[in-house]
Design a protein around this motif. Structure first.
Motif, PDB file in Angstrom:
ATOM      1  N   ASP A 173     -36.964 -34.902  11.010  1.00 40.27           N
ATOM      2  CA  ASP A 173     -36.842 -36.031  10.373  1.00 40.27           C
ATOM      3  C   ASP A 173     -38.591 -36.751   9.515  1.00 40.27           C
ATOM      4  O   ASP A 173     -39.528 -36.378  10.156  1.00 40.27           O
ATOM      5  N   SER A 193     -40.113 -40.098   6.726  1.00 37.84           N
ATOM      6  CA  SER A 193     -40.180 -41.111   6.660  1.00 37.84           C
ATOM      7  C   SER A 193     -41.594 -41.335   6.273  1.00 37.84           C
ATOM      8  O   SER A 193     -42.682 -40.568   6.028  1.00 37.84           O
ATOM      9  N   VAL A 243     -33.074 -34.996   1.672  1.00 40.87           N
ATOM     10  CA  VAL A 243     -34.417 -35.274   1.047  1.00 40.87           C
ATOM     11  C   VAL A 243     -35.133 -34.416  -0.125  1.00 40.87           C
ATOM     12  O   VAL A 243     -34.726 -32.776   0.536  1.00 40.87           O
ATOM     13  N   ILE A 299     -32.712 -39.388  -1.045  1.00 39.66           N
ATOM     14  CA  ILE A 299     -33.463 -40.037   0.308  1.00 39.66           C
ATOM     15  C   ILE A 299     -32.759 -41.418   0.216  1.00 39.66           C
ATOM     16  O   ILE A 299     -32.570 -41.898  -0.233  1.00 39.66           O
ATOM     17  N   ASP A 300     -32.463 -41.769   1.692  1.00 39.83           N
ATOM     18  CA  ASP A 300     -32.128 -42.753   2.111  1.00 39.83           C
ATOM     19  C   ASP A 300     -33.211 -43.515   1.885  1.00 39.83           C
ATOM     20  O   ASP A 300     -34.051 -43.339   2.894  1.00 39.83           O
ATOM     21  N   GLN A 308     -35.473 -44.630   4.998  1.00 42.13           N
ATOM     22  CA  GLN A 308     -36.601 -43.594   4.750  1.00 42.13           C
ATOM     23  C   GLN A 308     -38.004 -44.542   4.333  1.00 42.13           C
ATOM     24  O   GLN A 308     -39.148 -43.999   4.652  1.00 42.13           O
TER      25      GLN A 308
END
Length: 146
Positions: free
Chosen positions: A5, A7, A83, A96-97, A100
């Motif tokens: 995960d 960010s 990603v 990428i979202d 994030q």
């Protein structure tokens, strides 16, 4: 590092977190390349635009250095779920979202606040947006040293 995960925070000094832990994103100019890609997430950024955002006119061979930074960033992102740093004809994009990246979360909260019918809800959303700020946006090392 499968399914990690990840960010990013740019509303202050650039930060990357993998599974909640802060990780280094490299030297100053490499951070600037990443910041440029994060700002324009999911959109191709032309190589001349990346070079202009990262280097001044004094740099001898920014294109070859850019490729090195992109390669290092790909290694950093390897295994991050959803990603991908992609090459496009004449540029790069970071797939990428947007959730994030704090900048895009901020923009979404501000849009929601502006559209809110209830003033109390709007204030709550603006407060959430402002809480994302940790200092000067994109603050951190100067590219003079990177």
């Amino acid at each position: 590092m499968d399914d990690m995960d990840i960010s990013f925070a740019v509303l202050g000094p650039l930060e990357a977190r993998v599974d909640g832990q802060r990780v280094s994103v490299g030297p100053a100019r490499q951070q600037c390349v990443l910041a440029a890609l994060l700002t324009d997430a999911n959109h191709a950024v032309p190589i001349p635009t990346l070079i202009e955002r990262v280097w001044d006119d004094q740099q001898q061979r920014p294109a070859s250095t850019l490729y090195t930074y992109v390669s290092r960033l790909r290694r950093l992102l390897d295994g991050a779920e959803g990603v991908e740093l992609r090459h496009h004809s004449g540029g790069y994009s970071l797939s990428i979202d947007p959730l994030q990246i704090d900048l895009h979360v901020f923009r979404g909260l501000v849009r929601e606040a502006r559209a809110a019918d209830d003033p109390d809800q709007a204030i709550k959303l603006y407060d959430q947006a402002l809480e994302l700020w940790r200092g000067e946006a994109f603050g951190g090392p100067s590219t003079d040293r990177g």
